[in-house]
Design a protein around this motif. Structure first.
Motif, PDB file in Angstrom:
ATOM      1  N   ASP A 118       0.843  -1.197   0.000  1.00 12.82           N
ATOM      2  CA  ASP A 118       0.000   0.000   0.000  1.00 12.82           C
ATOM      3  C   ASP A 118       0.875   1.242   0.000  1.00 12.82           C
ATOM      4  O   ASP A 118       1.839   1.323   0.776  1.00 12.82           O
ATOM      5  CB  ASP A 118      -0.897   0.031   1.238  1.00 12.82           C
ATOM      6  N   LYS A 155      -1.896   6.657  -5.865  1.00 10.37           N
ATOM      7  CA  LYS A 155      -1.946   5.907  -4.614  1.00 10.37           C
ATOM      8  C   LYS A 155      -2.805   4.675  -4.835  1.00 10.37           C
ATOM      9  O   LYS A 155      -3.864   4.750  -5.467  1.00 10.37           O
ATOM     10  CB  LYS A 155      -2.542   6.771  -3.497  1.00 10.37           C
ATOM     11  N   THR A 157      -2.953  -0.042  -4.272  1.00  9.99           N
ATOM     12  CA  THR A 157      -2.591  -1.290  -3.599  1.00  9.99           C
ATOM     13  C   THR A 157      -2.195  -2.346  -4.617  1.00  9.99           C
ATOM     14  O   THR A 157      -2.848  -2.502  -5.653  1.00  9.99           O
ATOM     15  CB  THR A 157      -3.769  -1.813  -2.762  1.00  9.99           C
ATOM     16  N   GLU A 182      -6.404   3.654  -5.317  1.00  9.89           N
ATOM     17  CA  GLU A 182      -7.143   3.857  -4.073  1.00  9.89           C
ATOM     18  C   GLU A 182      -8.611   4.160  -4.323  1.00  9.89           C
ATOM     19  O   GLU A 182      -9.485   3.733  -3.542  1.00  9.89           O
ATOM     20  CB  GLU A 182      -6.511   4.990  -3.273  1.00  9.89           C
TER      21      GLU A 182
END
Length: 237
Positions: A118, A155, A157, A182
């Motif tokens: 993350d 951003k 994962t 995200e």
């Protein structure tokens, strides 16, 4: 299932042979795990299972939140993820991640490792497959029409697995990861990436593997399922 045990439905060699028109509802897969990868009927897009939610990443770059009761999968790998190791680090490329995982798990050469990352990524290159155009079309031909996308300064994962070499054909030997932003609007199968500074890395070594094979599936029954190692390496990047 207990934490950090691998559950898999079908095998990668079946996808290579174009076995992708049938399968269980994804809800069945989620009974065994909340973290994982897979694909959808006719290999239409990339699957990511994140915190028990399922997303379909399509060839046009869009992402759809999937209803697991009414969507089937011909192939998926999941686990009930509970990290045993965490680290903050800057990662440059898949080679950098490979080295880091080897450092974190020096005795996991012949085990599975579940991974989650993350943070903010300087760049992520992904691909997505558009699906079969005819019955029994194999994964090499499907992925020949794949589309690629590059995300910068995002951003998100990364979810995935490291699988031991001896399962090639059953799964994908080596590191296999998918990415989702995200906002859950973009993503795909990772070809390459670079983090923007340190990110949060969590992982767990796994030693129990559960495999469920298709039943009452003529495509699977008729498939040769011969190992196509070079083809798998080519399509999985």
């Amino acid at each position: 299932m207990a934490y950090n045990e691998v559950f898999q439905y079908s095998i990668v060699s079946a996808l290579m042979d174009g076995v992708a028109s049938r399968g269980p509802p994804i809800a069945h897969i989620l009974e065994h795990g909340n973290h994982g990868l897979g694909t959808f009927r006719h290999m239409n897009g990339e699957m990511i299972v994140l915190d028990g939610q399922v997303y379909q990443m399509k060839a046009d770059g869009s992402v759809v939140h999937i209803d697991p009761q009414n969507t089937i999968t011909p192939f998926a790998t999941v686990t009930r993820f509970q990290p045993t190791t965490t680290r903050r680090a800057t990662v440059v490329g898949k080679v950098g991640l490979e080295a880091l995982l080897t450092e974190l798990f020096p005795k996991a050469r012949n085990h599975f490792v579940a991974v989650r990352i993350d943070g903010v990524f300087r760049k992520v290159n992904v691909r997505t497959a558009g699906g079969q155009t005819k019955p029994r079309e194999g994964m090499v031909d499907v992925c020949a029409r794949q589309t690629t996308h590059t995300f910068e300064g995002v951003k998100g994962t990364i979810i995935g697995f490291r699988c031991p070499q001896y399962v090639m054909g059953i799964n994908v030997a080596g590191d296999h990861f998918h990415f989702i932003t995200e906002d859950r609007q973009r993503g795909g199968h990772i070809l390459e990436f670079e983090t923007e500074g340190d990110v949060d890395i969590s992982a767990a070594q796994m030693s129990r593997f559960h495999l469920e094979l298709p039943t009452e599936d003529d495509e699977f029954n008729d498939a040769e399922l011969k190992l196509q190692a070079q083809g798998i390496k080519a399509v999985e990047g």
